[in-house]
Scaffold this motif. Structure first.
Motif, mmCIF file in Angstrom:
data_model
loop_
_atom_site.group_PDB
_atom_site.id
_atom_site.type_symbol
_atom_site.label_atom_id
_atom_site.label_comp_id
_atom_site.label_asym_id
_atom_site.label_seq_id
_atom_site.Cartn_x
_atom_site.Cartn_y
_atom_site.Cartn_z
ATOM 1 N N LEU A 132 -6.056 -4.972 10.903
ATOM 2 C CA LEU A 132 -6.223 -3.670 10.265
ATOM 3 C C LEU A 132 -5.581 -2.583 11.124
ATOM 4 O O LEU A 132 -4.929 -1.678 10.595
ATOM 5 N N LEU A 155 -9.782 0.923 3.964
ATOM 6 C CA LEU A 155 -8.976 -0.295 4.036
ATOM 7 C C LEU A 155 -9.646 -1.298 4.972
ATOM 8 O O LEU A 155 -10.310 -0.920 5.929
ATOM 9 N N THR A 156 -9.460 -2.583 4.680
ATOM 10 C CA THR A 156 -10.167 -3.640 5.402
ATOM 11 C C THR A 156 -9.194 -4.616 6.073
ATOM 12 O O THR A 156 -7.989 -4.580 5.816
ATOM 13 N N ILE A 184 -3.082 0.457 -3.825
ATOM 14 C CA ILE A 184 -2.785 -0.920 -3.427
ATOM 15 C C ILE A 184 -2.308 -1.684 -4.653
ATOM 16 O O ILE A 184 -3.055 -1.863 -5.612
ATOM 17 N N ILE A 241 0.856 -1.183 0.000
ATOM 18 C CA ILE A 241 0.000 0.000 0.000
ATOM 19 C C ILE A 241 0.887 1.226 0.000
ATOM 20 O O ILE A 241 1.776 1.364 0.843
ATOM 21 N N ASP A 258 -1.416 -7.636 2.986
ATOM 22 C CA ASP A 258 -0.237 -6.789 3.090
ATOM 23 C C ASP A 258 0.745 -7.293 4.155
ATOM 24 O O ASP A 258 1.739 -6.637 4.442
ATOM 25 N N ASP A 305 -7.369 -6.407 3.433
ATOM 26 C CA ASP A 305 -6.230 -5.627 2.929
ATOM 27 C C ASP A 305 -5.039 -5.791 3.870
ATOM 28 O O ASP A 305 -3.904 -5.951 3.420
ATOM 29 N N TYR A 341 1.241 5.604 -0.459
ATOM 30 C CA TYR A 341 0.533 6.856 -0.217
ATOM 31 C C TYR A 341 1.448 8.022 -0.537
ATOM 32 O O TYR A 341 2.641 7.991 -0.226
ATOM 33 N N SER A 395 -8.141 3.035 -2.755
ATOM 34 C CA SER A 395 -9.082 3.045 -1.645
ATOM 35 C C SER A 395 -8.826 4.311 -0.850
ATOM 36 O O SER A 395 -7.749 4.897 -0.937
#
Length: 127
Positions: free
Chosen positions: A79, A66-67, A101, A18, A74, A70, A20, A61
Motif C-alpha cells: 500500500l 485504499l487497502t 478504481i 486507480i 494495481d 487495492d 484521480y 474510495s
C-alpha cells in the motif's frame, strides 16, 4: 500508463487502475478502453497502444481508504508503494479525496505483443 505498469497488465499482474482528478470524479469513457503506454522519459503526447481492456467494474474510495488488496490488484507490492506512486504521478492527494478504481480484463486480440503495438500521438495527455 508507464511501460512498467503496462507490462504488468500484459502479464496479468495488474487488474485495476486507480485514477484521480482534483476537480471531478473519474469515469471510464466506454466499456472497452485502449491500453496506452509511454516510456518513462518520453514526451507526454507520445504513447503506444498495446491492447484493449474491458472494464469490469468501477468503484470509488477515499485516498486513505485504499487497502493492501487495492495495491496488489494495481500491481504494487505494498500500500505504501501504491500511495507514493499515486502522489508522485498526480501530486498531493488529500486523505479524503475521492479516487476511482477501474477493474479490467485484458482482451486478447493477438498472440504476440509486437502485433498489438503501434504508435499513436494523442491530443491530450490525460490517459
Amino acid at each position: 500508463m508507464t511501460e512498467r505498469l503496462a507490462d504488468k497488465v500484459l502479464s496479468e499482474q495488474k487488474s485495476t487502475t486507480i485514477r484521480y482528478d482534483r476537480d471531478r470524479v473519474e469515469y471510464p469513457a466506454g466499456p472497452v478502453l485502449p491500453l496506452y503506454a509511454a516510456a518513462e522519459q518520453a514526451p507526454h503526447d507520445e504513447y503506444r497502444c498495446l491492447a484493449r481492456l474491458r472494464v469490469l467494474s468501477v468503484r470509488y474510495s477515499t485516498f486513505n481508504g485504499l487497502t493492501e488488496a487495492d495495491a496488489r490488484s494495481d500491481g504494487f507490492s505494498s500500500l505504501e508503494e501504491l500511495l507514493g506512486t499515486l502522489q508522485h504521478f498526480y501530486g498531493r492527494i488529500m486523505p479524503d479525496d475521492t479516487v476511482c478504481i477501474y477493474e479490467f480484463a485484458l482482451e486478447r486480440t493477438a498472440t504476440k505483443r509486437k502485433t498489438l503495438a503501434w504508435n499513436v500521438v494523442l491530443q491530450s495527455a490525460s490517459v
